[in-house]
Design an enzyme around this catalytic site. Structure first.
Site, short mmCIF file in Angstrom:
data_model
loop_
_atom_site.label_atom_id
_atom_site.label_comp_id
_atom_site.label_asym_id
_atom_site.label_seq_id
_atom_site.Cartn_x
_atom_site.Cartn_y
_atom_site.Cartn_z
N THR A 1 -22.32 -2.50 72.94
CA THR A 1 -21.77 -2.43 71.58
C THR A 1 -20.41 -1.75 71.63
O THR A 1 -20.31 -0.62 72.12
CB THR A 1 -22.73 -1.61 70.68
OG1 THR A 1 -24.01 -2.23 70.69
CG2 THR A 1 -22.20 -1.54 69.25
N THR B 1 -13.17 7.01 84.44
CA THR B 1 -14.05 6.80 85.61
C THR B 1 -14.61 5.38 85.58
O THR B 1 -14.56 4.66 86.58
CB THR B 1 -15.19 7.84 85.63
OG1 THR B 1 -14.61 9.13 85.79
CG2 THR B 1 -16.18 7.58 86.74
N CYS C 1 -13.51 17.09 88.34
CA CYS C 1 -14.60 16.35 89.00
C CYS C 1 -14.59 16.51 90.52
O CYS C 1 -15.34 15.84 91.22
CB CYS C 1 -14.52 14.86 88.66
SG CYS C 1 -14.27 14.53 86.94
N GLN D 1 -3.38 10.45 84.04
CA GLN D 1 -2.57 11.66 83.84
C GLN D 1 -1.15 11.31 83.38
O GLN D 1 -0.31 12.21 83.26
CB GLN D 1 -2.50 12.50 85.12
CG GLN D 1 -3.82 13.13 85.54
CD GLN D 1 -4.32 14.20 84.57
OE1 GLN D 1 -3.60 14.67 83.69
NE2 GLN D 1 -5.57 14.59 84.74
N1 PLP Z 1 -8.21 9.59 86.90
C1 PLP Z 1 -7.50 10.72 86.82
C2 PLP Z 1 -6.14 10.78 87.45
C3 PLP Z 1 -8.02 11.85 86.16
O1 PLP Z 1 -7.30 12.97 86.09
C4 PLP Z 1 -9.33 11.76 85.60
C5 PLP Z 1 -9.94 12.92 84.91
O2 PLP Z 1 -9.63 14.06 85.19
C6 PLP Z 1 -10.03 10.54 85.71
C7 PLP Z 1 -9.44 9.49 86.36
C8 PLP Z 1 -11.42 10.40 85.14
O3 PLP Z 1 -11.38 10.38 83.75
P1 PLP Z 1 -12.66 10.41 82.83
O4 PLP Z 1 -13.06 11.84 82.77
O5 PLP Z 1 -12.19 9.89 81.50
O6 PLP Z 1 -13.70 9.56 83.42
#
Ligand code: PLP
Length: 370
Positions: free
Chosen positions: A234, A70, A320, A178
């Site tokens: 850090t 993210t 999410c 992914q």
């Molecule tokens: N991008 C994709 C394609 C994802 O599947 C995910 C998480 O499911 C993310 C970004 C976000 O990852 P993170 O949970 O490490 O922030």
């Protein structure tokens, strides 16, 4: 409990947990500190950075360590458009993106950027001709996922890059969260690539943004000088040691892991393709780890709840995303709102067993024959 949600998160490999523990105990210093403990940590960080770069066939200085995909996606999107204000305010992306990309794009749209979403073909791939015709002189960013989190479609990144390269001021970002560890990713086709090790048996709270040398990017966190000019704070040395271990294992074991996952995927596809009420939404050539399905007459959230009651964990969309809305990715390939609302995702691992798949099929049976 039967866990079939490996695309949301994977359990840490014990070897990864061991690498984390060892680094946490061995390096008390802050890598940004100038004293011997700090320098020992900085040297250990530099070793890991070089090794991770070698594993990905990129340069060590092209790696930015973050807290997860993210953050990597936010930094890439917000940082690249901020560095390209002179180019324009037009962005191209797709309806297949994870919320860490799509919500970032909505934020940019609210701030005056124009967003075009590429049409998705019935095989789940982006329409390259549309990409070619949508690209303009003022296109500052194209953001695509290497593999989307709902369907598992593998996108033609090299072909997309060939079109984007006609516009030298346009930043090409790839979300490979992914994809890394599951299918080969050629980092050299993009200006930036994000991923996170918790998708391949690493730890949560850690991520990577690759940024090609010389590509402009403005940092989005303001703070002190650190090991990367693009990311203050850090450096999380123990997390980075764990990431190095998870990546090495994922790449060296990729073929054998994929073989097992492919067999599981084929087993479910064969069993479910006989069922009249089931639509298999993932394209046949998607990564085998993701199997997106719909059962006519049952909402995805109801399937999830019914499986949860049987102690089986699957997801409706990515972890999410809001489950109340139809899946944009499934709608893009099926053009059916009902199908998109009914969809759910089973995600598989080399750790999955045939018994777990049989338990899933038994738990789905009442919904299939209701
Ligand atoms: N991008 C994709 C394609 C994802 O599947 C995910 C998480 O499911 C993310 C970004 C976000 O990852 P993170 O949970 O490490 O922030």
């Amino acid at each position: 409990m039967i866990y079939l949600d490996y695309s949301a998160n994977t359990p840490a490999d014990p070897r990864v947990a061991e690498a984390f523990l060892r680094a946490s105990l061995d390096f008390p210093g802050n890598p940004n500190s100038k004293h011997p403990a700090g320098q020992a940590a900085a040297n250990a960080l530099s070793e890991s950075r070089s090794h991770i770069a070698e594993l990905l066939s990129v340069l060590p200085e092209e790696l930015i360590f973050t807290s997860g995909a993210t953050e990597s996606n936010n930094l890439a999107l917000l940082g690249s458009v901020a560095a390209r204000r002179h180019v324009g305010r037009h962005i191209i992306s797709t309806a297949l993106e994870h919320p860490s990309v799509s919500a970032c794009l909505s934020h940019l749209q609210e701030n005056g950027y124009e967003i075009d979403l590429l049409p998705i073909l019935s095989n789940g791939r982006i329409d390259l001709e549309a990409l070619s015709s949508l690209l303009r002189k003022d296109t500052c960013l194209v953001a695509l996922s290497a593999v989307d989190s709902e369907l598992g479609t593998v996108q033609p990144l090299a072909e997309a890059a060939a079109h984007i390269r006609r516009f030298s001021d346009c930043h090409f970002h790839v979300d490979a969260t992914q994809a890394v560890g599951k299918t080969p990713v050629d980092f050299s086709v993009a200006d930036s690539v994000s991923f996170a090790p918790h998708k391949f048996y690493g730890l949560t709270g850690s991520g990577v943004l690759y940024k090609k040398k010389g590509v402009p990017l403005l940092p989005q966190l303001h703070g002190g000088e650190s090991d990367s000019p693009y990311r203050s704070g850090t450096p999380a040395l123990a997390e980075i040691k764990a990431l190095e271990c998870a990546l090495e294992l994922a790449l060296s074991e990729q073929v054998s892991r994929n073989e097992a996952v492919r067999a599981h995927n084929a087993y479910l596809r064969t069993a479910l393709s006989e069922e009249k009420k089931v639509s298999i939404n993932s394209p046949a050539d998607a990564v085998p780890h993701i199997l997106n399905l719909s059962i006519a007459g049952s909402r995805g959230s109801a399937v999830q709840a019914s499986l949860a009651a049987a102690d089986i964990c699957i997801s409706v969309k990515s972890a999410c995303s809001s489950d109340a809305l139809p899946s944009r990715a499934v709608f893009a390939v099926s053009r059916s709102r009902k199908n998109a609302l009914a969809s759910f995702r089973v995600s598989l691992s080399h750790l999955t067993t045939r018994e777990e798949l049989d338990a899933l099929l038994s738990a789905l049976a009442p919904l299939l024959h209701a």
